[in-house]
Design a protein around this motif. Structure first.
Motif, PDB file in Angstrom:
ATOM      1  N   MET A  26       0.959  -5.774   3.038  1.00  0.00           N
ATOM      2  CA  MET A  26      -0.513  -6.389   3.268  1.00  0.00           C
ATOM      3  C   MET A  26      -0.688  -7.418   2.264  1.00  0.00           C
ATOM      4  N   ARG A  36      -2.394  -9.655  -0.523  1.00  0.00           N
ATOM      5  CA  ARG A  36      -3.345  -9.531  -1.910  1.00  0.00           C
ATOM      6  C   ARG A  36      -4.721 -10.211  -1.597  1.00  0.00           C
ATOM      7  N   ASN A  81      -8.992  -1.237  -6.247  1.00  0.00           N
ATOM      8  CA  ASN A  81      -8.128  -1.167  -5.538  1.00  0.00           C
ATOM      9  C   ASN A  81      -7.997  -2.235  -4.655  1.00  0.00           C
ATOM     10  N   SER A  82      -7.283  -3.151  -4.570  1.00  0.00           N
ATOM     11  CA  SER A  82      -7.316  -4.352  -3.845  1.00  0.00           C
ATOM     12  C   SER A  82      -6.944  -3.940  -2.350  1.00  0.00           C
ATOM     13  N   GLU A  83      -5.774  -3.059  -2.166  1.00  0.00           N
ATOM     14  CA  GLU A  83      -5.549  -2.891  -0.912  1.00  0.00           C
ATOM     15  C   GLU A  83      -6.535  -1.913  -0.143  1.00  0.00           C
ATOM     16  N   LEU A  90      -8.938  -4.837   1.259  1.00  0.00           N
ATOM     17  CA  LEU A  90      -8.421  -5.778   2.052  1.00  0.00           C
ATOM     18  C   LEU A  90      -8.295  -5.137   3.516  1.00  0.00           C
ATOM     19  N   GLU A  91      -8.027  -3.580   3.483  1.00  0.00           N
ATOM     20  CA  GLU A  91      -8.098  -2.798   4.727  1.00  0.00           C
ATOM     21  C   GLU A  91      -9.582  -2.826   5.013  1.00  0.00           C
ATOM     22  N   GLU A 139      -1.389  -5.741  11.450  1.00  0.00           N
ATOM     23  CA  GLU A 139      -1.236  -4.899  10.349  1.00  0.00           C
ATOM     24  C   GLU A 139      -1.398  -3.447  10.551  1.00  0.00           C
TER      25      GLU A 139
END
Length: 223
Positions: free
Chosen positions: A1, A3, A21-23, A26-27, A36
């Motif tokens: 995924m 950034r 938590n960047s992920e 993004l989610e 994705e």
């Protein structure tokens, strides 16, 4: 995924979200059309429950209505339309991650999509900062609606759409006429026009925000 971009992080933090938590974030902003493996649906499930409990507790504490009236108010305040309105107010459409076809089809401004993503952001914030912090965030974002604005005032774009239909005019058309500034501080100028009525321009830090301002100015001038 990918950034999480610095601009999106600043946008989230400016509205009170706790971004670690960047992920996860993004989610929360990712539509299934990207292909994705992770999208906003699981976080939306969680955020929906956090929102519902917060609003229910809020109504119980501040209102002296019976159960039926509280249930009716709760349903209105946590509806997809209500969540979508708050999403537009903070500029969510400018940060949704989705496939080109879905975006071209207008999914980035759909009530269903925006409502889900608003809830997914609340779910992400709950995981990052806990219930108390997320409750405070919801109270800030929903204060106007709980105080009585829900059902009385519409989002400017919705109001303009209904005004045009009610006056037998063509739907409003939004056009980006200029973009200025560096990538981290981009400014968008949007023109909204209604055939045989007129047009208005507005400038803001996001395309959707500029559209909202233009719709509001149009209604003030011609509505």
């Amino acid at each position: 995924m990918s950034r999480l971009g610095a601009e999106t992080r600043r946008w989230l933090e400016s509205h009170g979200f706790t971004v670690g938590n960047s992920e996860l974030w993004l989610e929360a902003l990712t539509h299934g059309s990207t292909g994705e493996p992770r999208d906003y649906q699981r976080l939306e499930f969680l955020g929906d429950r956090v929102l519902g409990l917060t609003i229910a507790h809020w109504l119980y504490a501040e209102a002296r209505s019976d159960e039926g009236r509280m249930a009716q108010r709760l349903n209105a305040l946590v509806s997809k339309g209500s969540c979508a309105t708050h999403a537009r107010e903070i500029g969510v459409p400018d940060h949704v991650r989705m496939g080109k076809q879905a975006r071209d089809d207008g999914a980035h401004d759909s009530d269903n999509v925006l409502g889900d993503i608003m809830e997914s952001l609340l779910g992400a914030n709950f995981l990052e900062a806990g219930f108390d912090a997320t409750q405070d965030l919801i109270r800030k974002l929903w204060r106007g609606a709980v105080d009585g604005a829900a059902g009385k005032s519409k989002h400017p774009k919705s109001a303009l759409q209904e005004w045009a239909a009610g006056n037998q005019r063509r739907p409003p058309e939004y056009t980006v006429v200029a973009t200025d500034g560096p990538d981290h501080a981009r400014r968008f100028t949007v023109r909204v026009s209604v055939h045989k009525v007129g047009e208005v321009e507005a400038t803001a830090g996001g395309k959707q925000e500029a559209e909202t301002q233009a719709a509001r100015l149009f209604m003030e001038k011609f509505g």
